[in-house]
Scaffold this motif. Structure first.
Motif, PDB file in Angstrom:
ATOM      1  N   ASP A  51       0.804  -1.224   0.000  1.00 14.44           N
ATOM      2  CA  ASP A  51       0.000   0.000   0.000  1.00 14.44           C
ATOM      3  C   ASP A  51       0.838   1.276   0.000  1.00 14.44           C
ATOM      4  O   ASP A  51       0.283   2.382   0.010  1.00 14.44           O
ATOM      5  CB  ASP A  51      -0.936   0.012   1.218  1.00 14.44           C
ATOM      6  CG  ASP A  51      -2.083  -0.969   1.062  1.00 14.44           C
ATOM      7  OD1 ASP A  51      -2.379  -1.351  -0.088  1.00 14.44           O
ATOM      8  OD2 ASP A  51      -2.675  -1.358   2.087  1.00 14.44           O
ATOM      9  N   VAL A  52       2.157   1.146  -0.002  1.00 16.90           N
ATOM     10  CA  VAL A  52       3.019   2.331   0.058  1.00 16.90           C
ATOM     11  C   VAL A  52       2.736   3.302  -1.091  1.00 16.90           C
ATOM     12  O   VAL A  52       2.571   4.508  -0.845  1.00 16.90           O
ATOM     13  CB  VAL A  52       4.507   1.932   0.093  1.00 16.90           C
ATOM     14  CG1 VAL A  52       5.409   3.156  -0.067  1.00 16.90           C
ATOM     15  CG2 VAL A  52       4.829   1.210   1.403  1.00 16.90           C
ATOM     16  N   PRO A  53       2.650   2.869  -2.355  1.00 16.85           N
ATOM     17  CA  PRO A  53       2.389   3.843  -3.424  1.00 16.85           C
ATOM     18  C   PRO A  53       1.062   4.584  -3.256  1.00 16.85           C
ATOM     19  O   PRO A  53       1.005   5.803  -3.438  1.00 16.85           O
ATOM     20  CB  PRO A  53       2.374   2.966  -4.691  1.00 16.85           C
ATOM     21  CG  PRO A  53       3.201   1.782  -4.343  1.00 16.85           C
ATOM     22  CD  PRO A  53       2.884   1.513  -2.894  1.00 16.85           C
ATOM     23  N   LEU A  85       0.582   8.661  -2.384  1.00 17.91           N
ATOM     24  CA  LEU A  85      -0.197   9.575  -3.216  1.00 17.91           C
ATOM     25  C   LEU A  85      -1.298  10.254  -2.406  1.00 17.91           C
ATOM     26  O   LEU A  85      -1.550  11.462  -2.570  1.00 17.91           O
ATOM     27  CB  LEU A  85      -0.807   8.821  -4.397  1.00 17.91           C
ATOM     28  CG  LEU A  85       0.152   8.427  -5.532  1.00 17.91           C
ATOM     29  CD1 LEU A  85      -0.546   7.509  -6.520  1.00 17.91           C
ATOM     30  CD2 LEU A  85       0.684   9.663  -6.241  1.00 17.91           C
ATOM     31  N   GLN A  86      -1.944   9.500  -1.534  1.00 15.06           N
ATOM     32  CA  GLN A  86      -3.005  10.088  -0.698  1.00 15.06           C
ATOM     33  C   GLN A  86      -2.448  11.163   0.228  1.00 15.06           C
ATOM     34  O   GLN A  86      -3.080  12.208   0.442  1.00 15.06           O
ATOM     35  CB  GLN A  86      -3.696   8.980   0.096  1.00 15.06           C
ATOM     36  CG  GLN A  86      -4.539   8.049  -0.759  1.00 15.06           C
ATOM     37  CD  GLN A  86      -5.027   6.826  -0.004  1.00 15.06           C
ATOM     38  OE1 GLN A  86      -4.447   6.430   0.998  1.00 15.06           O
ATOM     39  NE2 GLN A  86      -6.087   6.212  -0.506  1.00 15.06           N
ATOM     40  N   ASN A  87      -1.269  10.922   0.780  1.00 12.16           N
ATOM     41  CA  ASN A  87      -0.637  11.920   1.655  1.00 12.16           C
ATOM     42  C   ASN A  87      -0.264  13.182   0.879  1.00 12.16           C
ATOM     43  O   ASN A  87      -0.412  14.304   1.376  1.00 12.16           O
ATOM     44  CB  ASN A  87       0.603  11.334   2.326  1.00 12.16           C
ATOM     45  CG  ASN A  87       0.259  10.312   3.387  1.00 12.16           C
ATOM     46  OD1 ASN A  87      -0.871  10.267   3.885  1.00 12.16           O
ATOM     47  ND2 ASN A  87       1.217   9.477   3.738  1.00 12.16           N
ATOM     48  N   ARG A  88       0.215  12.983  -0.342  1.00 16.62           N
ATOM     49  CA  ARG A  88       0.551  14.139  -1.175  1.00 16.62           C
ATOM     50  C   ARG A  88      -0.696  14.937  -1.538  1.00 16.62           C
ATOM     51  O   ARG A  88      -0.666  16.171  -1.591  1.00 16.62           O
ATOM     52  CB  ARG A  88       1.271  13.680  -2.436  1.00 16.62           C
ATOM     53  CG  ARG A  88       2.692  13.193  -2.203  1.00 16.62           C
ATOM     54  CD  ARG A  88       3.277  12.583  -3.454  1.00 16.62           C
ATOM     55  NE  ARG A  88       3.346  13.537  -4.543  1.00 16.62           N
ATOM     56  CZ  ARG A  88       3.612  13.217  -5.813  1.00 16.62           C
ATOM     57  NH1 ARG A  88       3.797  11.934  -6.140  1.00 16.62           N
ATOM     58  NH2 ARG A  88       3.670  14.147  -6.747  1.00 16.62           N
ATOM     59  N   LEU A  89      -1.803  14.217  -1.755  1.00 21.95           N
ATOM     60  CA  LEU A  89      -3.063  14.888  -2.078  1.00 21.95           C
ATOM     61  C   LEU A  89      -3.529  15.746  -0.897  1.00 21.95           C
ATOM     62  O   LEU A  89      -3.973  16.888  -1.083  1.00 21.95           O
ATOM     63  CB  LEU A  89      -4.123  13.857  -2.443  1.00 21.95           C
ATOM     64  CG  LEU A  89      -5.517  14.403  -2.769  1.00 21.95           C
ATOM     65  CD1 LEU A  89      -5.453  15.352  -3.960  1.00 21.95           C
ATOM     66  CD2 LEU A  89      -6.492  13.253  -3.044  1.00 21.95           C
ATOM     67  N   LYS A  90      -3.404  15.216   0.311  1.00 22.24           N
ATOM     68  CA  LYS A  90      -3.805  15.976   1.500  1.00 22.24           C
ATOM     69  C   LYS A  90      -2.974  17.250   1.657  1.00 22.24           C
ATOM     70  O   LYS A  90      -3.456  18.269   2.137  1.00 22.24           O
ATOM     71  CB  LYS A  90      -3.645  15.106   2.749  1.00 22.24           C
ATOM     72  CG  LYS A  90      -4.646  13.976   2.859  1.00 22.24           C
ATOM     73  CD  LYS A  90      -4.341  13.104   4.064  1.00 22.24           C
ATOM     74  CE  LYS A  90      -5.223  11.862   4.117  1.00 22.24           C
ATOM     75  NZ  LYS A  90      -4.841  10.958   5.229  1.00 22.24           N
ATOM     76  N   ALA A  91      -1.705  17.158   1.249  1.00 20.14           N
ATOM     77  CA  ALA A  91      -0.805  18.301   1.426  1.00 20.14           C
ATOM     78  C   ALA A  91      -0.806  19.258   0.243  1.00 20.14           C
ATOM     79  O   ALA A  91      -0.181  20.333   0.304  1.00 20.14           O
ATOM     80  CB  ALA A  91       0.616  17.791   1.673  1.00 20.14           C
ATOM     81  N   ALA A  92      -1.509  18.897  -0.844  1.00 17.32           N
ATOM     82  CA  ALA A  92      -1.499  19.720  -2.062  1.00 17.32           C
ATOM     83  C   ALA A  92      -2.082  21.106  -1.781  1.00 17.32           C
ATOM     84  O   ALA A  92      -3.071  21.245  -1.055  1.00 17.32           O
ATOM     85  CB  ALA A  92      -2.277  19.029  -3.171  1.00 17.32           C
ATOM     86  N   ALA A  98       2.058  -1.841 -12.149  1.00 19.96           N
ATOM     87  CA  ALA A  98       0.811  -2.261 -11.493  1.00 19.96           C
ATOM     88  C   ALA A  98       1.039  -2.337  -9.989  1.00 19.96           C
ATOM     89  O   ALA A  98       1.106  -3.396  -9.405  1.00 19.96           O
ATOM     90  CB  ALA A  98       0.346  -3.598 -12.047  1.00 19.96           C
ATOM     91  N   TYR A  99       1.169  -1.146  -9.362  1.00 14.01           N
ATOM     92  CA  TYR A  99       1.412  -1.092  -7.929  1.00 14.01           C
ATOM     93  C   TYR A  99       0.257  -0.431  -7.200  1.00 14.01           C
ATOM     94  O   TYR A  99      -0.691   0.008  -7.802  1.00 14.01           O
ATOM     95  CB  TYR A  99       2.722  -0.342  -7.607  1.00 14.01           C
ATOM     96  CG  TYR A  99       2.957   0.913  -8.389  1.00 14.01           C
ATOM     97  CD1 TYR A  99       3.933   0.929  -9.399  1.00 14.01           C
ATOM     98  CD2 TYR A  99       2.225   2.074  -8.159  1.00 14.01           C
ATOM     99  CE1 TYR A  99       4.172   2.086 -10.130  1.00 14.01           C
ATOM    100  CE2 TYR A  99       2.462   3.218  -8.877  1.00 14.01           C
ATOM    101  CZ  TYR A  99       3.431   3.239  -9.867  1.00 14.01           C
ATOM    102  OH  TYR A  99       3.643   4.373 -10.595  1.00 14.01           O
TER     103      TYR A  99
END
Length: 441
Positions: free
Chosen positions: A313-315, A319-326, A440-441
């Motif tokens: 689940d790392v990828p 991405l979700q963490n980056r979205l929160k910080a965008a 496919a990650y």
């Protein structure tokens, strides 16, 4: 009198089971192979763990000519790295990249080269990387630390896979050829217990710790912070941080195992092979000549635990963490599209495996049974190896396709159920009519 005095000093150690490592000619040398089998920023932690392991072992007195490092080496100077030329294994940790030997990098990180290193095949590695190999003998100990992704009975290298039975055959070949007295492997990967299960006899001189049992994911650690990826793996940072906090000349491998098991909260750390090796001191495999006696760094158990996530689940989490910080709408839209694309690739992986299972079994109920998460013990090695190879070549490059590894147990279930490798190979060709995917990650 001198002998008597020395004996009196040793009695407390003998009584506690901690016999100090007395280096003699008969004791032999320590040889080390460190392997990070992945590439890419999302897999930062694997190279970070291996670099940290190098720093630990080097500080314990193992010379560079006895350490072989295999890693793609695309992290330290990656464009996403906010600390160019540096790698850290802890949010407040020091650089672990400086001084690490670059023995085999990039496309040189292969199963074939790994096996040649262990065999001491200098001729076979002429002109490849540093050409460094393990020149071990019958009195020597070998420590192997491997970090990457895995699935039942396989450990990924960047562009290929190492099957457990092939590795076991190599180890027993080395034993028969008197290439070691004892060998110890610490392996970080999902399903890593399946790399050793039922493959190594108790009298083999081979001992291993796996980050997970044969049926489960391992976990990444230190996944919050400015790098937008995980800095380490829970198993790896746990065993290393313990070793760094103790005297390796007095801590037993058994103690390191028990502490690592307790700190690796979410997966089942297990022992394999000749488990009596656990009664030796850590220094027997990791060195102790220049043991650091200064106060150890204090790491936060709570921080390690809170930041851990399943490896596959790392990828997505990154991405979700980056979205929160965008901060801008444009950045948010871009990240949302990346997350959608990732989720679509994951859906494709599942659909493809369903098609393969349906083509092989011809029965929808059987497909559901074959795609159950928990797989059988591996006995159909020939069928399974061919099935994995076909899925890897025709559908998803497994070393770059973390999520695709989560459906590989279905291939094992089909082989164990008695379906032929020919049928499975043909089904992969029919189901994967697209160019082989690498993401496919």
């Amino acid at each position: 009198m001198k002998f008597a005095a020395a004996l009196m000093l040793m009695l407390p150690l003998i009584a506690s089971g901690r016999v100090p490592l007395a280096k003699t000619e008969e004791e032999g040398d320590i040889w080390v192979v460190l392997v990070a089998g992945s590439d890419g920023w999302y897999n930062y932690r694997h190279q970070s763990d291996i670099c940290h392991a190098y720093q630990l072992l080097s500080a314990n007195g193992i010379p560079d000519d006895h350490i072989v490092v295999m890693m793609v080496d695309d992290i330290a100077n990656n464009r996403q790295n906010p600390y160019p030329g540096k790698i850290i294994n802890h949010p407040t940790g020091d650089d672990v990249y400086a001084g690490v030997p670059k023995d085999y990098t990039g496309r040189q990180v292969t199963v074939e080269n790994f096996f040649k290193v262990l065999r001491g095949d200098s001729k076979g590695l002429e002109g490849v990387g540093s050409g460094k190999v393990i020149n071990s003998g019958p009195n020597d100990r070998i420590f192997i630390n491997m970090d990457d992704h895995g699935s039942p009975g396989l450990f990924c290298f960047p562009y290929e896979n190492m099957m457990a039975n092939d590795f076991a055959n190599l180890v027993m070949e080395l034993k028969e050829n008197n290439k070691f007295k004892e060998m110890m492997v610490y392996m970080e990967s999902c399903y890593s217990g399946s790399m050793f299960q039922d493959l190594f006899p108790e009298d083999s001189g081979f001992y291993a710790l796996s980050a997970a049992n044969p049926h489960e994911s391992s976990y990444a650690a230190y996944c919050s912070g400015p790098l937008n990826t995980c800095l380490g793996d829970l198993f790896s940072v746990s065993w290393m941080e313990d070793v760094e906090s103790k005297d390796p000349n007095s801590e037993l491998l058994k103690e390191n195992f028990e502490i690592t098991r307790d700190l690796t909260y979410y997966s089942d750390v297990m022992q394999w092979g000749q488990t009596s090796v656990e009664n030796e001191v850590v220094a027997a495999f990791m060195g102790g000549k220049n043991s650091n006696t200064s106060p150890a760094k204090k790491y936060s158990v709570e921080e390690r635990k809170a930041s851990a996530i399943p490896s596959q689940d790392v990828p997505l989490v990154s991405l979700q963490n980056r979205l929160k910080a965008a901060k801008t709408l444009e950045e948010k839209a871009h990240l949302e599209s990346e997350i959608t694309a990732l989720e679509n690739r994951r859906s494709l992986v599942k659909r493809v495996m369903e098609k393969i299972a349906m083509k092989v079994s011809g029965d929808e109920k059987l497909v559901r049974d074959l795609m159950t998460e928990k797989q059988e013990k591996i006995t159909a090695w020939d069928c399974y190896g061919k099935a994995v190879d076909a899925f890897h070549k025709n559908c998803f490059t497994l070393g770059q396709s973390t999520f695709a590894l989560t459906v590989v147990p279905t291939l094992l279930n089909m082989c164990q159920a008695g379906y032929s490798s020919d049928a499975i190979v043909e089904a992969t060709k029919n189901a994967c009519v697209f160019p082989t995917m690498h993401n496919a990650y």
